[in-house]
Design a protein around this motif. Structure first.
Motif, PDB file in Angstrom:
ATOM      1  N   LEU A   1       7.483   5.483   7.075  1.00  0.00           N
ATOM      2  CA  LEU A   1       6.892   6.874   6.825  1.00  0.00           C
ATOM      3  C   LEU A   1       7.885   7.965   6.716  1.00  0.00           C
ATOM      4  CD1 LEU A   1       4.143   6.273   9.656  1.00  0.00           C
ATOM      5  CD2 LEU A   1       3.673   6.347   7.133  1.00  0.00           C
ATOM      6  N   CYS A   2       7.524   9.007   6.027  1.00  0.00           N
ATOM      7  CA  CYS A   2       8.392  10.095   6.074  1.00  0.00           C
ATOM      8  C   CYS A   2       7.640  11.555   5.967  1.00  0.00           C
ATOM      9  CB  CYS A   2       9.259  10.081   4.658  1.00  0.00           C
ATOM     10  SG  CYS A   2      10.853  11.297   4.622  1.00  0.00           S
ATOM     11  N   HIS A   3       7.913  12.173   7.101  1.00  0.00           N
ATOM     12  CA  HIS A   3       6.989  13.186   7.552  1.00  0.00           C
ATOM     13  C   HIS A   3       7.897  14.652   7.099  1.00  0.00           C
ATOM     14  CE1 HIS A   3       4.113  15.569  10.298  1.00  0.00           C
ATOM     15  NE2 HIS A   3       4.048  15.908   8.992  1.00  0.00           N
ATOM     16  N   TYR A   4       7.345  15.660   6.444  1.00  0.00           N
ATOM     17  CA  TYR A   4       8.197  16.694   6.248  1.00  0.00           C
ATOM     18  C   TYR A   4       7.327  17.978   7.075  1.00  0.00           C
ATOM     19  CZ  TYR A   4      10.357  20.816   3.909  1.00  0.00           C
ATOM     20  OH  TYR A   4      11.123  22.008   3.862  1.00  0.00           O
TER      21      TYR A   4
ATOM     22  N   GLU B   1       0.963  -1.337  -0.153  1.00  0.00           N
ATOM     23  CA  GLU B   1      -0.069  -0.064  -0.064  1.00  0.00           C
ATOM     24  C   GLU B   1       0.830   1.048  -0.053  1.00  0.00           C
ATOM     25  OE1 GLU B   1      -3.827   0.393   2.244  1.00  0.00           O
ATOM     26  OE2 GLU B   1      -2.669   1.601   3.537  1.00  0.00           O
ATOM     27  N   TYR B   2       0.479   2.121  -0.898  1.00  0.00           N
ATOM     28  CA  TYR B   2       1.346   3.461  -0.792  1.00  0.00           C
ATOM     29  C   TYR B   2       0.336   4.709  -0.338  1.00  0.00           C
ATOM     30  CZ  TYR B   2       3.593   0.249  -3.979  1.00  0.00           C
ATOM     31  OH  TYR B   2       4.279  -1.011  -4.604  1.00  0.00           O
ATOM     32  N   GLN B   3       0.895   5.530   0.487  1.00  0.00           N
ATOM     33  CA  GLN B   3       0.122   6.305   1.258  1.00  0.00           C
ATOM     34  C   GLN B   3       0.722   7.790   1.093  1.00  0.00           C
ATOM     35  OE1 GLN B   3       0.238   5.224   5.314  1.00  0.00           O
ATOM     36  NE2 GLN B   3      -0.529   3.007   4.918  1.00  0.00           N
ATOM     37  N   PHE B   4      -0.328   8.776   1.002  1.00  0.00           N
ATOM     38  CA  PHE B   4       0.333  10.316   0.890  1.00  0.00           C
ATOM     39  C   PHE B   4      -0.709  10.949   1.831  1.00  0.00           C
ATOM     40  CE2 PHE B   4      -0.445  14.404  -0.782  1.00  0.00           C
ATOM     41  CZ  PHE B   4       0.631  14.988  -0.503  1.00  0.00           C
ATOM     42  N   THR B   5      -0.318  11.868   2.652  1.00  0.00           N
ATOM     43  CA  THR B   5      -1.141  12.525   3.453  1.00  0.00           C
ATOM     44  C   THR B   5      -0.808  14.131   3.257  1.00  0.00           C
ATOM     45  OG1 THR B   5      -1.482  10.621   4.899  1.00  0.00           O
ATOM     46  CG2 THR B   5      -2.228  13.005   5.849  1.00  0.00           C
ATOM     47  N   ALA B   6      -1.762  14.852   3.210  1.00  0.00           N
ATOM     48  CA  ALA B   6      -1.542  16.364   3.271  1.00  0.00           C
ATOM     49  C   ALA B   6      -2.286  17.057   4.454  1.00  0.00           C
ATOM     50  CB  ALA B   6      -2.135  17.040   1.882  1.00  0.00           C
ATOM     51  N   GLY B   7      -1.695  17.924   5.156  1.00  0.00           N
ATOM     52  CA  GLY B   7      -2.313  18.520   6.300  1.00  0.00           C
ATOM     53  C   GLY B   7      -1.153  18.332   7.506  1.00  0.00           C
ATOM     54  N   HIS B   8      -0.801  19.454   8.058  1.00  0.00           N
ATOM     55  CA  HIS B   8       0.173  19.320   9.166  1.00  0.00           C
ATOM     56  C   HIS B   8       1.553  18.845   8.416  1.00  0.00           C
ATOM     57  CE1 HIS B   8      -3.434  19.823  11.779  1.00  0.00           C
ATOM     58  NE2 HIS B   8      -3.651  18.763  11.424  1.00  0.00           N
ATOM     59  N   GLY B   9       1.645  19.325   7.162  1.00  0.00           N
ATOM     60  CA  GLY B   9       2.901  18.834   6.586  1.00  0.00           C
ATOM     61  C   GLY B   9       2.716  17.805   5.801  1.00  0.00           C
ATOM     62  N   PRO B  10       3.237  17.352   4.503  1.00  0.00           N
ATOM     63  CA  PRO B  10       3.145  16.257   3.695  1.00  0.00           C
ATOM     64  C   PRO B  10       3.464  14.990   4.435  1.00  0.00           C
ATOM     65  CG  PRO B  10       4.724  17.418   2.604  1.00  0.00           C
ATOM     66  CD  PRO B  10       4.185  18.452   3.925  1.00  0.00           C
ATOM     67  N   LEU B  11       3.080  13.768   4.262  1.00  0.00           N
ATOM     68  CA  LEU B  11       3.472  12.626   4.727  1.00  0.00           C
ATOM     69  C   LEU B  11       3.493  11.537   3.844  1.00  0.00           C
ATOM     70  CD1 LEU B  11       2.890  11.103   8.278  1.00  0.00           C
ATOM     71  CD2 LEU B  11       2.344   9.618   6.266  1.00  0.00           C
ATOM     72  N   PHE B  12       4.478  10.611   3.538  1.00  0.00           N
ATOM     73  CA  PHE B  12       4.597   9.858   2.639  1.00  0.00           C
ATOM     74  C   PHE B  12       4.732   8.438   3.241  1.00  0.00           C
ATOM     75  CE2 PHE B  12       6.143  13.637   0.565  1.00  0.00           C
ATOM     76  CZ  PHE B  12       5.364  13.565  -0.779  1.00  0.00           C
TER      77      PHE B  12
ATOM     78  N   SER C   1       7.890  21.923   9.022  1.00  0.00           N
ATOM     79  CA  SER C   1       8.671  23.136   9.624  1.00  0.00           C
ATOM     80  C   SER C   1      10.003  22.984   9.180  1.00  0.00           C
ATOM     81  CB  SER C   1       8.571  22.966  11.152  1.00  0.00           C
ATOM     82  OG  SER C   1       7.155  23.260  11.485  1.00  0.00           O
ATOM     83  N   GLY C   2      10.256  22.806   7.754  1.00  0.00           N
ATOM     84  CA  GLY C   2      11.560  22.431   7.284  1.00  0.00           C
ATOM     85  C   GLY C   2      12.495  21.164   7.542  1.00  0.00           C
ATOM     86  N   GLU C   3      11.720  20.337   8.268  1.00  0.00           N
ATOM     87  CA  GLU C   3      12.348  19.199   8.820  1.00  0.00           C
ATOM     88  C   GLU C   3      11.858  17.855   8.182  1.00  0.00           C
ATOM     89  OE1 GLU C   3      12.561  18.897  13.048  1.00  0.00           O
ATOM     90  OE2 GLU C   3      13.789  20.770  13.298  1.00  0.00           O
ATOM     91  N   LEU C   4      12.745  17.064   8.126  1.00  0.00           N
ATOM     92  CA  LEU C   4      12.242  15.694   7.390  1.00  0.00           C
ATOM     93  C   LEU C   4      12.590  14.446   8.316  1.00  0.00           C
ATOM     94  CD1 LEU C   4      11.134  14.553   4.519  1.00  0.00           C
ATOM     95  CD2 LEU C   4      13.448  13.747   3.894  1.00  0.00           C
ATOM     96  N   THR C   5      11.238  14.024   8.939  1.00  0.00           N
ATOM     97  CA  THR C   5      11.314  13.068   9.822  1.00  0.00           C
ATOM     98  C   THR C   5      10.938  11.405   9.481  1.00  0.00           C
ATOM     99  OG1 THR C   5      10.900  14.871  11.873  1.00  0.00           O
ATOM    100  CG2 THR C   5      10.770  12.515  12.231  1.00  0.00           C
ATOM    101  N   PRO C   6      11.934  10.625   9.340  1.00  0.00           N
ATOM    102  CA  PRO C   6      11.437   9.408   8.942  1.00  0.00           C
ATOM    103  C   PRO C   6      10.861   8.245  10.115  1.00  0.00           C
ATOM    104  CG  PRO C   6      13.887   9.306   9.409  1.00  0.00           C
ATOM    105  CD  PRO C   6      13.337  10.799   9.580  1.00  0.00           C
ATOM    106  N   GLY C   7      10.001   7.155   9.730  1.00  0.00           N
ATOM    107  CA  GLY C   7       9.533   6.533  10.685  1.00  0.00           C
ATOM    108  C   GLY C   7       9.365   5.073  10.255  1.00  0.00           C
ATOM    109  N   ILE C   8       9.334   4.446  11.077  1.00  0.00           N
ATOM    110  CA  ILE C   8       9.136   2.733  10.591  1.00  0.00           C
ATOM    111  C   ILE C   8       8.160   2.197  11.612  1.00  0.00           C
ATOM    112  CG2 ILE C   8      11.204   1.893  11.960  1.00  0.00           C
ATOM    113  CD1 ILE C   8      11.438   0.061   9.375  1.00  0.00           C
ATOM    114  N   GLU C   9       7.505   1.268  11.398  1.00  0.00           N
ATOM    115  CA  GLU C   9       6.702   0.402  11.960  1.00  0.00           C
ATOM    116  C   GLU C   9       6.716  -0.834  11.790  1.00  0.00           C
ATOM    117  OE1 GLU C   9       1.815  -0.224  12.916  1.00  0.00           O
ATOM    118  OE2 GLU C   9       2.566   1.740  13.214  1.00  0.00           O
ATOM    119  N   VAL C  10       6.824  -1.994  12.502  1.00  0.00           N
ATOM    120  CA  VAL C  10       6.627  -3.234  12.294  1.00  0.00           C
ATOM    121  C   VAL C  10       5.666  -4.096  13.188  1.00  0.00           C
ATOM    122  CG1 VAL C  10       8.179  -5.480  12.040  1.00  0.00           C
ATOM    123  CG2 VAL C  10       9.158  -3.258  11.434  1.00  0.00           C
TER     124      VAL C  10
END
Length: 573
Positions: free
Chosen positions: A248-251, A218-229, A253-262
């Motif tokens: 996950l990758c959340h952008y 599944e490929y996800q994209f969220t807009a609102g409070h910064g784009p999230l892929f 306030s100029g910062e790129l924050t990655p995340g992972i869930e298993v």
């Protein structure tokens, strides 16, 4: 894991009961199945009849009986039938499935095959789902303030004031699934929220692709409070375990924050399941969940380590045997303090479920959550009753929803459900009208084919003063009650509605001066049919044994064994 496993077009349609057709118990041995089939064959085999009309009727009934025998004598087919009924036997793909033994394993295979069938069929329609959550601050109902100024104003205004109730938050979620192909589904989700005058929203879209029967991505994209892929991958590791990995990758306030869930899932035992979840990045924690459940009880225990969400929790759910009612209780403790919850939910109509949950927390106070689920829409009202733990909001928050439910049940819900039942019954009668006519003709044909067996059976029993069925009537329990009150009516039951004379087929079921009928609807017995579809049915039998008169009336699904001294008419009066 649950889903609608029956095609909507087949819901409510009458199905054959293969056990009852052969008058067998559901635990019948292969030898008993063979004996029952041989006995039926002696009546229905086409070669036993020379009359062209009877021969044609015998072919139909013999084919039906043979089909029941072939299913019950085959352990694999019987396991499928026991778990799922006739619809399970009609599902495609069983020939590729390993011949499992237990009904539980059969049901698991059926659910997998049914999912694949639904994907191939691809219902070309959207599947909307929605949640509306409203937060209400009702602390003014129970918390009093001793402010002198406010008390003077209260008196000057006439000594009466309505409590102040305010909507503190509101959240609306709506999603839509749009199948594109048999393997691809597009999902659209919108979210709006407002809390204490500050609002926000988000829009999300995802594309799920089924790559094989055991995996999808599944490929996800969220807009609102910064784009999230995000990218999510699912795969069955074995028949009893699966794994999901989400990146996950959340952008913001100029910062790129990655995340992972298993997430790892394992079916540990017949009633035991386990989950292990690991998150890092956007949220960091490790969570272990163990679920034990059966048809009546469910226990969920969870331990999570993370910052700041570290807690341990346990909940218990009891399924009550009416209206899909559940009672729940649970406790949760962590860095935030302790919370105790209890509540219930019940089905109020075919598509609606209502429930309430009381929550008592050391830091969160006392709150009551009211929930109504209608089809795929959920409405939740979260009411804060008190910011501190005091008895009055706990007492009223517990009792008022229960009292309101029972009032609504007697005034609105029960009359509505009765009207819906009548509507569904009329619909079911229309759907089964042809089948009911066919079954009536089959029953009449079966009785005609039984005549020789009937007279032979009667003569054999008379010779030894055995079991003679003088009258057997099947159908509406109300009509049977009228016959009992007015025995003269019994002489002409054909003039009464909703009953069927089954004297001949009942006598043909007698073996060695004994008659055993098992715990199932009698409408599937040879020579029987349902003369009052949708109504409560019963069976009246008046018989002689050792030249004494006996009488018994049983409900449709009640087990019966005769003769019995308890049925003796003389000893009962």
């Amino acid at each position: 894991m649950s889903f609608e496993s029956v095609d909507e077009r087949t819901q409510g349609l009458i199905e054959d009961d293969y056990y009852t057709l052969l008058n067998l118990d559901r635990n019948a041995t292969p030898e008993e199945i063979r004996d029952a089939y041989k006995k039926a064959s002696r009546i229905y085999h086409p070669d036993k009849h020379t009359d062209p009309v009877l021969k044609k009727q015998a072919e139909i009934l013999f084919t039906k009986t043979k089909k029941a025998y072939e299913v019950l004598i085959d352990p694999h087919k019987r396991a499928i039938y026991d778990a799922l009924g006739v619809k399970g036997l009609e599902t495609e793909g069983w020939e590729l499935v390993q011949r499992t033994k237990t009904p539980y394993e059969i049901r698991e295979e059926f659910e997998r095959l049914e999912r694949e069938r639904q994907e191939r069929r691809l219902q070309q329609r959207a599947n909307p789902r929605g949640n509306i959550t409203i937060g209400i601050n009702a602390t003014d109902l129970f918390e009093s303030y001793d402010d002198e100024y406010e008390e003077d104003d209260y008196i000057e205004e006439g000594g009466f004031s309505f409590p102040n109730l305010e909507i503190s938050s509101m959240e609306i979620d709506q999603s839509l699934d749009a199948p594109l192909t048999t393997k691809d589904t597009l999902s659209l989700t919108g979210n709006l929220q407002n809390k204490n005058g500050i609002g926000g929203g988000a829009f999300a879209t995802s594309l799920r692709h089924v790559s094989s029967p055991t995996s999808w991505s599944e490929y996800q994209f969220t807009a609102g409070h910064g784009p999230l892929f995000g990218i999510k991958w699912f795969r069955y590791l074995t028949k009893r375990s699966f794994c999901t990995i989400t990146g996950l990758c959340h952008y913001k306030s100029g910062e790129l924050t990655p995340g992972i869930e298993v997430v790892l899932y394992r079916h540990l035992d017949k009633n035991l399941e386990g989950f292990v979840t690991w998150k890092f990045g956007l949220e960091s924690c490790v969570n272990t969940t163990v679920v034990w459940k059966n048809s009546k009880h469910a226990v969920i225990s969870r331990i999570q380590f993370g910052i700041p969400n570290t807690f341990i929790s346990m909940s218990y759910t009891r399924n009550l045997p009416f209206n899909d009612t559940k009672i729940k209780c649970g406790i949760k403790g962590g860095f935030f303090g302790a919370i105790v919850e209890y509540g219930w939910e019940t089905r109020i109509s075919q598509h609606s479920i209502a429930g309430t949950t009381m929550s008592i927390g050391t830091t969160s106070g006392v709150s009551c959550k009211l929930r109504l689920k209608r089809a795929n829409q959920t409405y939740t009202f979260s009411i804060l009753l008190s910011e501190i733990i005091i008895p009055s909001p706990i007492f009223y928050g517990t009792l008022v929803p229960i009292a309101a439910y029972f009032c609504a049940k007697s005034i609105v819900i029960d009359p509505y459900n009765e009207a819906e039942k009548e509507k569904e019954l009329r619909k079911a009668k229309q759907e089964n009208a042809v089948e009911l006519i066919v079954r009536k003709r089959e029953a009449e044909a079966a009785i005609a084919l039984m005549s020789e067996t009937y007279y032979r059976n009667v003569n054999s029993e008379k010779a030894k003063s055995g079991l003679i069925i003088e009258k057997a009537i099947y159908g509406s329990i109300k009509t049977i009650s009228i016959i009992l009150e007015n025995p003269s009516e019994e002489s002409s039951p054909s003039q009464l509605d909703g009953i069927h004379d089954v004297t001949i087929p009942t006598q043909c079921l007698v073996q060695n001066s004994n008659l055993i009928l098992h715990s199932a609807s009698k409408s599937n017995l040879p020579g029987f049919y349902d003369p009052c579809f949708g109504e409560d049915k019963g069976l009246l039998i008046r018989y002689k044994f050792k030249n004494d008169d006996h009488l018994i009336v049983i409900n449709d699904d009640e087990k019966l064994k005769i003769p019995s001294q308890n049925h003796n008419v003389r000893s009962n009066f």
